[in-house]
Design an enzyme around this catalytic site. Sequence first.
Site: not given
Ligand code: EPU
Length: 318
Positions: A302, A227, A179
């Site tokens: 972020e 995010c 990123r």
């Molecule tokens: N989860 C929950 N509750 C929620 C949301 C998520 O329990 O309300 C759990 C999910 O079930 C999963 C875990 O958290 O087990 C991870 O969630 P997710 O796959 O949505 O990934 P994330 O880590 O929340 C990251 C990036 C996103 C990107 C996604 C998919 C960061 C801060 N965020 O999200 O990036 O789209 O992976 O690749 O690294 C962004 O940068 O603006 C962004 C949205």
Amino acid sequence: MRVGGAAEWLLEPKTLDELAKAVQAARESGMVVRVLGKGANLIVEDGVVPGVVVATDRLNLMWRPDSSEGGQALESLLDALRLGQRPDARLAPQGREEGLRLLALCGATHQRLVSTVMELGWSGLEGLVGVPGHVGGGVAMNAGGKWGEMWSVVESIIVVDDDGELRVLRREQCEPSYRNGNLGTKVVAAALLKFRPDEVHAVKQRTREFLKEKNAVQPVAEWSAGCVFKNPDPAVSCGRTTGRLVDEAGLKGRMLGGAQVSPKHGNFIVNTGAATASDVLELVRIVQESVFERFGVQLEMEAKVWRAEVDGARAPRG
Ligand code: EPU
């Protein structure tokens, strides 16, 4: 996010030369320069943002350069590009698998980029589907997600360097990371992107699947800044992501004015229609406080915040 105030000065260059001159003139005047792409990762405060905002909307051309010998080096195209010409764009249609390169100016949208290569059956950027933004911002912050990222297709870029000159940087001269394009204060002006040949239906299918998965867990179509927080160090959060922490703290759906913690994903704050920047930033603070009280984890933002001066302190001049 669709919140926030005005810019003191707003410059909208139409050529790369104008972009370089705008950045340089602002710097020489001792003003803070902020580059505005599509604003996809940004929260602008209410009031007037002091200094110069350079918007890249008008630098939105994107085309297939000449495919002979794998496309000319970007250096040889620079002079024509400066003046807003489209050098090296072949008039005759090229075969689908020729060249495999796209030249995109910084204001071209990810959305158009992803759909263009999908129609060509070129692979490499399927993972950028549903990630809002412009190419400039995408390169600068190495936009993407778990299915792929911008720098996986970057061959070379043009930047406005710290001395105000337009320069070509080849991939080997850059050190993109997670990123982060690691370009410091250089402003991304354009990117030459190289793809892998594939079948149109295969690229379409992958792109659609990624978008479907993303749509299922993120409020893709709503007004947000993506995010809001970084994911914490898993050692500190016992492996929980921010989304999960916010979820377990019972904050999903929490409203403040027109801002809401997305009921779909805990790491998104959405503007339900009439939010102000103050609503959004107050909600950010509440989420940080609640998550810290409950889990002892300090969430770091972020999304970028542009600080503004209070209304009336300084009127827009541009
Ligand atoms: N989860 C929950 N509750 C929620 C949301 C998520 O329990 O309300 C759990 C999910 O079930 C999963 C875990 O958290 O087990 C991870 O969630 P997710 O796959 O949505 O990934 P994330 O880590 O929340 C990251 C990036 C996103 C990107 C996604 C998919 C960061 C801060 N965020 O999200 O990036 O789209 O992976 O690749 O690294 C962004 O940068 O603006 C962004 C949205």
